[in-house]
Design a protein around this motif. Sequence first.
Motif, PDB file in Angstrom:
ATOM      1  N   VAL A  47     -17.496  31.170  36.683  1.00 14.60           N
ATOM      2  CA  VAL A  47     -17.910  32.553  36.926  1.00 14.60           C
ATOM      3  C   VAL A  47     -17.207  33.081  38.174  1.00 14.60           C
ATOM      4  CG1 VAL A  47     -19.853  34.045  37.553  1.00 14.60           C
ATOM      5  CG2 VAL A  47     -20.123  32.351  35.750  1.00 14.60           C
ATOM      6  N   GLY A  48     -17.176  32.270  39.217  1.00 10.90           N
ATOM      7  CA  GLY A  48     -16.505  32.690  40.446  1.00 10.90           C
ATOM      8  C   GLY A  48     -15.027  32.966  40.235  1.00 10.90           C
ATOM      9  N   TRP A  49     -14.367  32.082  39.496  1.00  8.60           N
ATOM     10  CA  TRP A  49     -12.938  32.253  39.256  1.00  8.60           C
ATOM     11  C   TRP A  49     -12.651  33.505  38.439  1.00  8.60           C
ATOM     12  CZ3 TRP A  49      -9.623  32.308  35.022  1.00  8.60           C
ATOM     13  CH2 TRP A  49      -8.255  32.288  35.344  1.00  8.60           C
ATOM     14  N   PHE A  50     -13.348  33.678  37.319  1.00  6.37           N
ATOM     15  CA  PHE A  50     -13.127  34.875  36.490  1.00  6.37           C
ATOM     16  C   PHE A  50     -13.417  36.151  37.286  1.00  6.37           C
ATOM     17  CE2 PHE A  50     -13.557  31.991  32.737  1.00  6.37           C
ATOM     18  CZ  PHE A  50     -12.342  32.315  32.129  1.00  6.37           C
ATOM     19  N   HIS A  51     -14.440  36.092  38.127  1.00 10.26           N
ATOM     20  CA  HIS A  51     -14.788  37.271  38.920  1.00 10.26           C
ATOM     21  C   HIS A  51     -13.697  37.581  39.952  1.00 10.26           C
ATOM     22  CE1 HIS A  51     -17.478  40.357  40.260  1.00 10.26           C
ATOM     23  NE2 HIS A  51     -17.476  39.885  41.503  1.00 10.26           N
ATOM     24  N   THR A  52     -13.085  36.535  40.528  1.00  8.47           N
ATOM     25  CA  THR A  52     -12.027  36.778  41.516  1.00  8.47           C
ATOM     26  C   THR A  52     -10.763  37.368  40.894  1.00  8.47           C
ATOM     27  OG1 THR A  52     -11.138  34.528  41.380  1.00  8.47           O
ATOM     28  CG2 THR A  52     -12.791  34.963  43.091  1.00  8.47           C
ATOM     29  N   ILE A  53     -10.572  37.194  39.596  1.00 10.18           N
ATOM     30  CA  ILE A  53      -9.388  37.787  38.956  1.00 10.18           C
ATOM     31  C   ILE A  53      -9.690  39.174  38.388  1.00 10.18           C
ATOM     32  CG2 ILE A  53      -8.290  35.552  38.536  1.00 10.18           C
ATOM     33  CD1 ILE A  53      -9.034  35.906  35.531  1.00 10.18           C
ATOM     34  N   GLY A  54     -10.865  39.704  38.761  1.00  9.73           N
ATOM     35  CA  GLY A  54     -11.152  41.090  38.427  1.00  9.73           C
ATOM     36  C   GLY A  54     -12.057  41.339  37.234  1.00  9.73           C
ATOM     37  N   ILE A  55     -12.652  40.289  36.693  1.00  6.54           N
ATOM     38  CA  ILE A  55     -13.569  40.461  35.557  1.00  6.54           C
ATOM     39  C   ILE A  55     -14.974  40.633  36.117  1.00  6.54           C
ATOM     40  CG2 ILE A  55     -14.496  39.368  33.474  1.00  6.54           C
ATOM     41  CD1 ILE A  55     -11.786  37.906  33.215  1.00  6.54           C
ATOM     42  N   SER A  56     -15.742  41.535  35.524  1.00  8.92           N
ATOM     43  CA  SER A  56     -17.097  41.800  36.023  1.00  8.92           C
ATOM     44  C   SER A  56     -17.933  40.526  36.011  1.00  8.92           C
ATOM     45  CB  SER A  56     -17.785  42.875  35.180  1.00  8.92           C
ATOM     46  OG  SER A  56     -18.187  42.344  33.932  1.00  8.92           O
ATOM     47  N   ALA A  57     -18.950  40.502  36.861  1.00 11.75           N
ATOM     48  CA  ALA A  57     -19.801  39.315  36.984  1.00 11.75           C
ATOM     49  C   ALA A  57     -20.460  38.965  35.649  1.00 11.75           C
ATOM     50  CB  ALA A  57     -20.857  39.532  38.063  1.00 11.75           C
ATOM     51  N   SER A  58     -20.977  39.956  34.934  1.00  9.49           N
ATOM     52  CA  SER A  58     -21.664  39.695  33.657  1.00  9.49           C
ATOM     53  C   SER A  58     -20.713  39.135  32.611  1.00  9.49           C
ATOM     54  CB  SER A  58     -22.304  40.974  33.122  1.00  9.49           C
ATOM     55  OG  SER A  58     -23.267  41.433  34.016  1.00  9.49           O
ATOM     56  N   ILE A  59     -19.542  39.719  32.512  1.00  8.10           N
ATOM     57  CA  ILE A  59     -18.556  39.240  31.534  1.00  8.10           C
ATOM     58  C   ILE A  59     -18.039  37.859  31.956  1.00  8.10           C
ATOM     59  CG2 ILE A  59     -16.326  39.705  30.447  1.00  8.10           C
ATOM     60  CD1 ILE A  59     -18.629  41.540  29.513  1.00  8.10           C
ATOM     61  N   SER A  60     -17.849  37.660  33.253  1.00  6.67           N
ATOM     62  CA  SER A  60     -17.432  36.338  33.752  1.00  6.67           C
ATOM     63  C   SER A  60     -18.451  35.279  33.370  1.00  6.67           C
ATOM     64  CB  SER A  60     -17.277  36.367  35.276  1.00  6.67           C
ATOM     65  OG  SER A  60     -16.242  37.223  35.660  1.00  6.67           O
ATOM     66  N   TRP A  61     -19.738  35.600  33.533  1.00  4.17           N
ATOM     67  CA  TRP A  61     -20.812  34.676  33.187  1.00  4.17           C
ATOM     68  C   TRP A  61     -20.758  34.351  31.692  1.00  4.17           C
ATOM     69  CZ3 TRP A  61     -24.932  35.036  29.796  1.00  4.17           C
ATOM     70  CH2 TRP A  61     -25.903  34.044  29.906  1.00  4.17           C
ATOM     71  N   LEU A  62     -20.597  35.379  30.853  1.00  2.00           N
ATOM     72  CA  LEU A  62     -20.583  35.181  29.405  1.00  2.00           C
ATOM     73  C   LEU A  62     -19.378  34.342  28.964  1.00  2.00           C
ATOM     74  CD1 LEU A  62     -21.894  35.797  26.671  1.00  2.00           C
ATOM     75  CD2 LEU A  62     -20.529  37.885  26.595  1.00  2.00           C
ATOM     76  N   ILE A  63     -18.201  34.691  29.452  1.00  2.00           N
ATOM     77  CA  ILE A  63     -16.989  33.929  29.090  1.00  2.00           C
ATOM     78  C   ILE A  63     -17.160  32.462  29.482  1.00  2.00           C
ATOM     79  CG2 ILE A  63     -14.541  33.580  29.654  1.00  2.00           C
ATOM     80  CD1 ILE A  63     -14.365  36.660  29.997  1.00  2.00           C
TER      81      ILE A  63
END
Length: 143
Positions: free
Chosen positions: A95-111
Amino acid sequence: MKKEIALQHSRWVSQSAIASFIATAVDGIVFSALFQIFHTSVSSMAFFGAFAGGITHFFLVKFWVFRIHHQRLSKEIILYSSVSFVCFVLQSFGVGWFHTIGISASISWLITKVLVFMMWSYPLQRLLVFPKEKTVATHPNIS
């Protein structure tokens, strides 16, 4: 034979996903209820919610998804806890990594949730924590 195995595998994956959804709901309900009642540390309430969700998931996967009755409970709890701990770490970092590349927190969590489920949680629960003793063809309960 291959069709039966593929059908059984798709049932396990589907039921495991449903069990994860139910456990996540239990986690959220327990967290919210405890936080509303005690108005204390969010982290503590999150721990109790996650613990309740983990217990729910363990028993759903053991008895409903894989229908395992032959292993020692202590062995399963140790293995399940180990797999779950790594899931927690992977989920946190993912979640932290996806969020740092610009993906929203909710979408990062889901992915991350989907990736960890498909690549770590489900395979290890199926093959390590709750292995089948019999093949699908000889197992009396494949439904």
